[in-house]
Design an enzyme around this catalytic site. Structure first.
Site, PDB file in Angstrom:
ATOM      1  N   SER A 110     157.233  74.632  87.821  1.00  0.00           N
ATOM      2  CA  SER A 110     156.169  74.284  86.890  1.00  0.00           C
ATOM      3  C   SER A 110     156.252  75.223  85.692  1.00  0.00           C
ATOM      4  O   SER A 110     156.352  76.445  85.861  1.00  0.00           O
ATOM      5  CB  SER A 110     154.807  74.412  87.575  1.00  0.00           C
ATOM      6  OG  SER A 110     153.765  74.098  86.669  1.00  0.00           O
ATOM      7  N   HIS A 114     153.248  78.327  75.475  1.00  0.00           N
ATOM      8  CA  HIS A 114     152.397  78.385  74.285  1.00  0.00           C
ATOM      9  C   HIS A 114     153.096  79.303  73.277  1.00  0.00           C
ATOM     10  O   HIS A 114     153.444  80.451  73.605  1.00  0.00           O
ATOM     11  CB  HIS A 114     151.011  78.921  74.634  1.00  0.00           C
ATOM     12  CG  HIS A 114     150.266  78.072  75.610  1.00  0.00           C
ATOM     13  ND1 HIS A 114     149.726  76.856  75.267  1.00  0.00           N
ATOM     14  CD2 HIS A 114     149.998  78.260  76.941  1.00  0.00           C
ATOM     15  CE1 HIS A 114     149.130  76.329  76.325  1.00  0.00           C
ATOM     16  NE2 HIS A 114     149.281  77.156  77.352  1.00  0.00           N
ATOM     17  N   HIS A 124     155.079  71.322  78.323  1.00  0.00           N
ATOM     18  CA  HIS A 124     154.873  71.377  79.773  1.00  0.00           C
ATOM     19  C   HIS A 124     156.029  70.665  80.454  1.00  0.00           C
ATOM     20  O   HIS A 124     156.556  69.677  79.934  1.00  0.00           O
ATOM     21  CB  HIS A 124     153.559  70.680  80.150  1.00  0.00           C
ATOM     22  CG  HIS A 124     153.585  70.024  81.496  1.00  0.00           C
ATOM     23  ND1 HIS A 124     153.929  68.684  81.661  1.00  0.00           N
ATOM     24  CD2 HIS A 124     153.354  70.508  82.732  1.00  0.00           C
ATOM     25  CE1 HIS A 124     153.891  68.387  82.943  1.00  0.00           C
ATOM     26  NE2 HIS A 124     153.551  69.465  83.614  1.00  0.00           N
ATOM     27  N   ASN A 126     157.308  69.892  84.790  1.00  0.00           N
ATOM     28  CA  ASN A 126     157.361  70.217  86.211  1.00  0.00           C
ATOM     29  C   ASN A 126     158.129  69.132  86.942  1.00  0.00           C
ATOM     30  O   ASN A 126     158.126  67.958  86.534  1.00  0.00           O
ATOM     31  CB  ASN A 126     155.955  70.392  86.817  1.00  0.00           C
ATOM     32  CG  ASN A 126     155.245  69.088  87.080  1.00  0.00           C
ATOM     33  OD1 ASN A 126     155.441  68.466  88.129  1.00  0.00           O
ATOM     34  ND2 ASN A 126     154.420  68.648  86.134  1.00  0.00           N
ATOM     35  N   THR A 127     158.798  69.533  87.994  1.00  0.00           N
ATOM     36  CA  THR A 127     159.402  68.576  88.928  1.00  0.00           C
ATOM     37  C   THR A 127     159.185  69.126  90.332  1.00  0.00           C
ATOM     38  O   THR A 127     159.147  70.335  90.541  1.00  0.00           O
ATOM     39  CB  THR A 127     160.911  68.358  88.678  1.00  0.00           C
ATOM     40  OG1 THR A 127     161.585  69.629  88.690  1.00  0.00           O
ATOM     41  CG2 THR A 127     161.153  67.663  87.352  1.00  0.00           C
ATOM     42  N   ARG A 128     159.078  68.218  91.300  1.00  0.00           N
ATOM     43  CA  ARG A 128     158.732  68.666  92.641  1.00  0.00           C
ATOM     44  C   ARG A 128     159.177  67.640  93.683  1.00  0.00           C
ATOM     45  O   ARG A 128     159.364  66.475  93.376  1.00  0.00           O
ATOM     46  CB  ARG A 128     157.217  68.861  92.763  1.00  0.00           C
ATOM     47  CG  ARG A 128     156.433  67.592  92.476  1.00  0.00           C
ATOM     48  CD  ARG A 128     154.942  67.843  92.357  1.00  0.00           C
ATOM     49  NE  ARG A 128     154.237  66.612  91.976  1.00  0.00           N
ATOM     50  CZ  ARG A 128     154.072  66.200  90.731  1.00  0.00           C
ATOM     51  NH1 ARG A 128     154.570  66.919  89.726  1.00  0.00           N
ATOM     52  NH2 ARG A 128     153.430  65.079  90.472  1.00  0.00           N
ATOM     53  N   HIS A 188     137.428  62.051  77.899  1.00  0.00           N
ATOM     54  CA  HIS A 188     136.201  62.496  77.239  1.00  0.00           C
ATOM     55  C   HIS A 188     136.420  62.850  75.768  1.00  0.00           C
ATOM     56  O   HIS A 188     135.452  63.004  75.021  1.00  0.00           O
ATOM     57  CB  HIS A 188     135.566  63.669  77.996  1.00  0.00           C
ATOM     58  CG  HIS A 188     136.360  64.939  77.962  1.00  0.00           C
ATOM     59  ND1 HIS A 188     137.290  65.262  78.927  1.00  0.00           N
ATOM     60  CD2 HIS A 188     136.362  65.977  77.082  1.00  0.00           C
ATOM     61  CE1 HIS A 188     137.816  66.444  78.650  1.00  0.00           C
ATOM     62  NE2 HIS A 188     137.281  66.886  77.536  1.00  0.00           N
ATOM     63  N   GLY A 271     145.158  76.483  98.528  1.00  0.00           N
ATOM     64  CA  GLY A 271     145.181  77.921  98.729  1.00  0.00           C
ATOM     65  C   GLY A 271     146.340  78.651  98.099  1.00  0.00           C
ATOM     66  O   GLY A 271     146.619  79.802  98.460  1.00  0.00           O
ATOM     67  N   ASN A 273     148.347  80.785  95.163  1.00  0.00           N
ATOM     68  CA  ASN A 273     147.913  81.878  94.302  1.00  0.00           C
ATOM     69  C   ASN A 273     147.239  81.342  93.039  1.00  0.00           C
ATOM     70  O   ASN A 273     147.839  80.593  92.262  1.00  0.00           O
ATOM     71  CB  ASN A 273     149.132  82.734  93.948  1.00  0.00           C
ATOM     72  CG  ASN A 273     148.780  83.910  93.069  1.00  0.00           C
ATOM     73  OD1 ASN A 273     148.572  83.765  91.875  1.00  0.00           O
ATOM     74  ND2 ASN A 273     148.746  85.087  93.671  1.00  0.00           N
TER      75      ASN A 273
END
Length: 288
Positions: A110, A114, A124, A126-128, A188, A271, A273
């Site tokens: 991930s 900035h 941004h 990410n791969t998973r 929003h 849970g 970090n």
């Protein structure tokens, strides 16, 4: 399935970690070429642990560099038992067997960057891979988040992703671009958080190798898609007004990540970090 997937899980976790190493090396090399007399930025690397059952990862964060104001590149490999809320969410998504057996394994990379210069786009990626006793799938993507938009940057980013997708599915780019447009929209605010990219989830064609190869292609395309844009703009002159626009846009980015982002919700609910999960937040932001 569990025994058959051991090798695939090891291969996926190793790929994500190698990609993390390549990206951090490339970003530090860009810092060496960056403008100014300040010392080039370097990543602070911290091992992380998942509370409870097991697993962890590597949190790599650079702050206050020549090019990057804050960038995080995290790798993780975690396993254990899903909490009831996360288990219910997976079962509601139709994950086979999840209602009876809440065990899981997941690994991925991930990244959120900035930039110091408001003309350089935030990004941004990410791969998973995710595994449960009843299923496996891949997910991820990347999107460009400029506060000051340049059509040529957007075109380069999307052209690179289109080329990466093409060998793996003739409709992949169009499908996953549309998915990104929907996923990275902020209801929003009534607008997208950036200029898009690609996003996919629950990818299981039945051919693990093909889906893994595609996920590798997405990860490998990231540096060619983004690095030339960061380098092109890192020394651009900018005004206090440009900086103001950047900080307000970062507020928009923070709203999305805290309210809507799946990865943020999953990481906190399982849970992991908290600092690693929330490394995507910008160092400074403003709201009007």
């Amino acid at each position: 399935m569990e025994g058959l997937m051991d090798d695939q899980r090891r291969r996926a976790a190793a790929w994500f970690r190698d990609l993390r190493d390549r990206i951090t090396d490339a970003f530090e090399a860009l810092e060496d070429r960056g403008p100014g007399e300040a010392a080039p930025g370097r990543f602070q690397v911290t091992p992380t642990e998942r509370a409870g059952d097991g697993g962890g990862g590597i949190m790599s964060v650079m702050r206050g560099g020549r090019v990057f104001e804050k960038v995080g590149v995290n790798w993780s490999e975690v396993h254990g038992t899903l909490a009831p809320r996360a288990q219910a969410a997976m079962a509601a998504r139709g994950v086979p067997g999840m209602a009876e057996d809440p065990r899981f394994w997941a690994s991925g990379i991930s990244l959120v960057a900035h930039m110091q210069n408001p003309h350089a786009p935030a990004v941004h990626m990410n791969t998973r891979m995710f595994w449960t006793p009843g299923a496996w799938w891949f997910g991820g993507g990347t999107d460009l988040n400029p506060c000051i938009e340049y059509d040529r940057d957007t075109a380069h980013f999307h052209d690179t992703l289109r080329a990466a997708c093409a060998p793996h599915g003739t409709d992949y780019y169009d499908r996953f671009k549309a998915w990104a447009d929907e996923y990275f929209f902020i209801p929003h605010r009534g607008r997208a958080r950036g200029v898009g990219g690609i996003f996919y989830d629950d990818l299981n064609s039945g051919d693990w190798q093909a889906d893994f190869d595609f996920t590798c292609a997405v990860g490998a395309a990231f540096l060619p898609a983004f690095l030339p844009l960061a380098e092109a703009h890192m020394a651009d002159p900018f005004t206090e007004g440009d900086r103001e626009v950047q900080l307000i846009h970062r507020g928009l980015y923070a709203e999305y990540n805290l309210v809507y982002d799946r990865g943020t919700k999953f990481g906190l609910e399982t849970g992991h970090n908290a600092d690693a999960v929330l490394m995507s937040l910008p160092p400074l932001a403003k709201w009007t």
